[in-house]
Design an enzyme around this catalytic site. Sequence first.
Site, mmCIF file in Angstrom:
data_model
loop_
_atom_site.group_PDB
_atom_site.id
_atom_site.type_symbol
_atom_site.label_atom_id
_atom_site.label_comp_id
_atom_site.label_asym_id
_atom_site.label_seq_id
_atom_site.Cartn_x
_atom_site.Cartn_y
_atom_site.Cartn_z
ATOM 1 N N LYS A 1 98.391 80.582 -50.733
ATOM 2 C CA LYS A 1 98.224 81.344 -51.982
ATOM 3 C C LYS A 1 97.802 82.831 -51.669
ATOM 4 C CE LYS A 1 99.410 79.135 -55.691
ATOM 5 N NZ LYS A 1 100.403 79.830 -56.705
ATOM 6 N N TRP B 1 81.938 63.139 -64.165
ATOM 7 C CA TRP B 1 81.513 63.277 -62.692
ATOM 8 C C TRP B 1 80.233 64.209 -62.507
ATOM 9 C CZ3 TRP B 1 86.573 64.658 -59.554
ATOM 10 C CH2 TRP B 1 87.556 63.452 -59.695
ATOM 11 N N TYR C 1 96.122 75.450 -49.128
ATOM 12 C CA TYR C 1 96.457 75.967 -50.284
ATOM 13 C C TYR C 1 96.022 77.286 -50.343
ATOM 14 C CZ TYR C 1 96.657 76.611 -55.311
ATOM 15 O OH TYR C 1 97.009 77.117 -56.597
HETATM 16 P P1 GDP Z 1 86.703 73.204 -59.671
HETATM 17 O O1 GDP Z 1 85.666 72.424 -59.439
HETATM 18 O O2 GDP Z 1 86.532 74.480 -60.461
HETATM 19 O O3 GDP Z 1 87.775 73.184 -58.500
HETATM 20 O O4 GDP Z 1 87.627 72.273 -60.731
HETATM 21 P P2 GDP Z 1 87.485 70.913 -61.242
HETATM 22 O O5 GDP Z 1 88.220 70.966 -62.820
HETATM 23 O O6 GDP Z 1 88.098 69.731 -60.487
HETATM 24 O O7 GDP Z 1 86.065 70.246 -61.699
HETATM 25 C C1 GDP Z 1 84.987 71.299 -62.514
HETATM 26 C C2 GDP Z 1 83.608 70.539 -62.709
HETATM 27 O O8 GDP Z 1 83.864 69.402 -63.493
HETATM 28 C C3 GDP Z 1 82.997 69.986 -61.306
HETATM 29 O O9 GDP Z 1 81.620 70.350 -61.401
HETATM 30 C C4 GDP Z 1 83.126 68.380 -61.686
HETATM 31 O O10 GDP Z 1 82.074 67.736 -60.908
HETATM 32 C C5 GDP Z 1 83.163 68.252 -63.090
HETATM 33 N N1 GDP Z 1 83.750 66.894 -63.728
HETATM 34 C C6 GDP Z 1 83.157 66.107 -64.512
HETATM 35 N N2 GDP Z 1 83.981 65.237 -64.915
HETATM 36 C C7 GDP Z 1 85.208 65.347 -64.092
HETATM 37 C C8 GDP Z 1 86.136 64.632 -63.874
HETATM 38 O O11 GDP Z 1 86.399 63.564 -64.380
HETATM 39 N N3 GDP Z 1 87.244 65.227 -63.238
HETATM 40 C C9 GDP Z 1 87.001 66.444 -62.390
HETATM 41 N N4 GDP Z 1 87.810 66.906 -61.860
HETATM 42 N N5 GDP Z 1 85.868 67.132 -62.605
HETATM 43 C C10 GDP Z 1 84.930 66.674 -63.453
#
Ligand code: GDP
Length: 307
Positions: free
Chosen positions: A135, A196, A131
């Site tokens: 991009k 998470w 990806y």
């Molecule tokens: P990115 O890490 O910036 O690419 O974006 P994400 O939106 O996937 O995740 C951001 C943060 O949110 C990470 O630290 C995850 O561990 C936390 N997180 C907590 N709960 C969730 C969940 O239910 N879904 C996702 N995707 N991230 C979560």
Amino acid sequence: MARYLVTGSAGMLGSSLRRLLGEEGAVYLTREDADLTNFEATAALFRTHKPEYVIHCAAVVGGIGSNSVHSGEYFRHNILINLNVLEAARKTGVKRLISFMSTCVFPDKTEYPLKETNLHNGAPHPSNFGYAYAKRMLEVQSSAYRKEWNCDFIVAIPTNMYGPCDDFALEGGHVIPSLIHRCFLRQQEGADLPAWGSGAPLREFVYVDDIARLALWALEHYREEDPIIFSSGIERSIKELVEIVADKMKFTGKIIWDPTKPDGQFRKPSDTTKLRRYLPDFQFTPLDEGIEKSVEWFKANYPNIRQ
Ligand code: GDP
């Protein structure tokens, strides 16, 4: 003849632009209108609508899970879509075009805050390299086209964007939409809310309508060749975020942190110096207000949401 043509208009940013620009003089394309991986179909649309300005939002996107499994598909789709849209815009004499990357396409090992000038200085994170490289080629294609054909194509780089019309997938989505959806279901079941990781990571969340407003500003006023980062530069912890979501959802259960799930990068702050030089007073939507609007939209549209 259309003043604006927006690709990817069923997506989050495209929908926001539609709310902002209205219907008059604008054309909103979705997957139903044409397969943008097909050049002839794309060029035919541009010949029909003859847009002056193009806001190119169409892309194949997903969370970390989906990105690492479908690296080939994400690469192929995004590279073809971008190649075709920018080429169709060149061939039909589009005045200006803006396209979008994301801060997740920056090098994995780089200095912080992320600066526009460091975009190509290192390989992206292995989890999303397909990806990310596709991009990054938006910037390469835009500057190559500018050099040879004088095309006025610019690129913006938003940070973690959220809002109405997001993809609310429970597992494969980004943190805000996934949590809103999960919180909604858990509240109905009377169950606790799993989140998470540790809650410690920091992110810069930006409400989609702010990005749409900035995109229209850039289309009119941003004259530099290099990309520009769109962010408030305000970092918030995932813990704070989850608490805001739970509060806005009027969630009555407990939040349970799941340390077996990935935290991802601890932080990836971005440099907003360039944006602030142009727009020192631009007001970003505060996180709790943006979450409230997203929650309202989710509740009003459930179950007809993307997921
Ligand atoms: P990115 O890490 O910036 O690419 O974006 P994400 O939106 O996937 O995740 C951001 C943060 O949110 C990470 O630290 C995850 O561990 C936390 N997180 C907590 N709960 C969730 C969940 O239910 N879904 C996702 N995707 N991230 C979560």
